[in-house]
Scaffold this motif. Structure first.
Motif, PDB file in Angstrom:
ATOM      1  N   THR A 178       0.855  -1.341  -0.001  1.00 34.72           N
ATOM      2  CA  THR A 178       0.127   0.002  -0.067  1.00 34.72           C
ATOM      3  C   THR A 178       0.778   1.212  -0.155  1.00 34.72           C
ATOM      4  OG1 THR A 178      -1.744  -1.163   1.494  1.00 34.72           O
ATOM      5  CG2 THR A 178      -1.958   1.152   1.125  1.00 34.72           C
ATOM      6  N   GLU A 235      -3.533  10.271  -3.190  1.00 33.83           N
ATOM      7  CA  GLU A 235      -4.211   9.120  -2.888  1.00 33.83           C
ATOM      8  C   GLU A 235      -3.389   7.810  -2.313  1.00 33.83           C
ATOM      9  OE1 GLU A 235      -5.912   7.273  -6.562  1.00 33.83           O
ATOM     10  OE2 GLU A 235      -4.116   7.842  -7.446  1.00 33.83           O
ATOM     11  N   LEU A 249      -2.973   3.995  -2.711  1.00 28.47           N
ATOM     12  CA  LEU A 249      -2.778   2.800  -3.687  1.00 28.47           C
ATOM     13  C   LEU A 249      -2.496   1.716  -3.459  1.00 28.47           C
ATOM     14  CD1 LEU A 249      -1.967   4.781  -7.010  1.00 28.47           C
ATOM     15  CD2 LEU A 249      -4.394   3.699  -6.532  1.00 28.47           C
ATOM     16  N   SER A 250      -3.093   0.619  -4.035  1.00 36.47           N
ATOM     17  CA  SER A 250      -2.776  -0.609  -3.770  1.00 36.47           C
ATOM     18  C   SER A 250      -1.690  -1.053  -4.998  1.00 36.47           C
ATOM     19  CB  SER A 250      -3.977  -1.654  -3.906  1.00 36.47           C
ATOM     20  OG  SER A 250      -3.643  -3.175  -4.016  1.00 36.47           O
ATOM     21  N   THR A 267      -8.350  -1.733 -12.010  1.00 35.73           N
ATOM     22  CA  THR A 267      -9.206  -1.755 -11.115  1.00 35.73           C
ATOM     23  C   THR A 267      -9.358  -3.401 -10.347  1.00 35.73           C
ATOM     24  OG1 THR A 267     -10.595  -0.278 -12.114  1.00 35.73           O
ATOM     25  CG2 THR A 267     -11.470  -1.589 -10.224  1.00 35.73           C
ATOM     26  N   ASP A 309     -10.923  -5.768  -7.294  1.00 33.39           N
ATOM     27  CA  ASP A 309     -11.868  -5.815  -6.379  1.00 33.39           C
ATOM     28  C   ASP A 309     -12.598  -4.354  -6.013  1.00 33.39           C
ATOM     29  OD1 ASP A 309     -11.329  -8.300  -5.575  1.00 33.39           O
ATOM     30  OD2 ASP A 309     -10.167  -7.940  -3.903  1.00 33.39           O
ATOM     31  N   GLY A 310     -12.819  -3.704  -7.325  1.00 31.95           N
ATOM     32  CA  GLY A 310     -13.573  -2.495  -6.970  1.00 31.95           C
ATOM     33  C   GLY A 310     -13.027  -1.254  -6.725  1.00 31.95           C
ATOM     34  N   LYS A 311     -11.484  -1.440  -6.598  1.00 36.01           N
ATOM     35  CA  LYS A 311     -10.707  -0.482  -6.210  1.00 36.01           C
ATOM     36  C   LYS A 311      -9.502  -0.219  -7.170  1.00 36.01           C
ATOM     37  CE  LYS A 311     -11.647  -1.492  -1.342  1.00 36.01           C
ATOM     38  NZ  LYS A 311     -11.252  -2.339  -0.202  1.00 36.01           N
ATOM     39  N   PRO A 312      -9.131   1.049  -7.298  1.00 31.70           N
ATOM     40  CA  PRO A 312      -8.065   1.543  -8.054  1.00 31.70           C
ATOM     41  C   PRO A 312      -6.479   0.721  -7.387  1.00 31.70           C
ATOM     42  CG  PRO A 312      -8.628   3.482  -6.814  1.00 31.70           C
ATOM     43  CD  PRO A 312      -9.526   2.435  -6.576  1.00 31.70           C
ATOM     44  N   ALA A 313      -5.833   0.313  -8.552  1.00 38.72           N
ATOM     45  CA  ALA A 313      -4.669  -0.427  -8.054  1.00 38.72           C
ATOM     46  C   ALA A 313      -3.622  -0.065  -9.019  1.00 38.72           C
ATOM     47  CB  ALA A 313      -4.881  -1.899  -7.883  1.00 38.72           C
TER      48      ALA A 313
END
Length: 152
Positions: free
Chosen positions: A77, A83, A85-86, A116, A118-122
């Motif tokens: 992370t 932001e 981010l992963s 994207t 799991d629905g998150k930005p990466a």
């Protein structure tokens, strides 16, 4: 009689080395890339058209299994100015055998493909810079450097 004893000892040593080699290979359990290859659904998430560079501080490092059935991978992370981010690095068996070690509080620069997950930005990392060190993970087309890699 000495020749028979010597020959028996030699055969014993050869057999012992073959058996230990067999156990060593079984322990490695090499099964391709563990689902981390370019042709997998996860590997296809890397898109050279969405490559960007971010910089920030590592706030955590974890082991994850991105898709069921894959071997675990290393994920971090990263907190940037904009932001948190992963960042997906790659398979654990590859990352853990590299000379560069990344840990929380390290300042890094990551070049990779925004996706994207799991629905998150990466970011699926292609390269991580830490000071003067560079961890190369993918080429410019997103092909993983660990494909065909073996520990020497």
């Amino acid at each position: 009689m000495k020749k028979v004893g010597f020959l028996a000892a030699l055969i014993f040593v050869v057999c012992l080395s073959l058996v230990s080699e067999s156990f060593a290979q079984r322990g490695m359990m090499w099964k391709g890339s563990g689902g981390w290859g370019m042709g997998t659904s996860y590997g296809r998430m890397y898109n050279p058209a969405t490559v960007e560079t971010i910089s920030g501080e590592v706030i955590g490092i974890d082991k994850i299994t991105p898709v069921r059935g894959m071997s675990y991978g290393v994920h971090m992370t990263v907190k940037t100015d904009k932001e948190t981010l992963s960042v997906h690095l790659g398979p654990g068996w590859f990352i853990e055998n590299q000379d560069i070690k990344i840990k929380p509080k390290d300042k890094i620069v990551v070049k990779g493909s925004r996706a994207t997950f799991d629905g998150k930005p990466a970011i699926i990392a292609a390269e991580v810079k830490k000071g003067d060190e560079i961890l190369k993970l993918r080429d410019e087309n997103g092909f993983p450097v660990w494909s065909g890699w073996r520990r020497r």
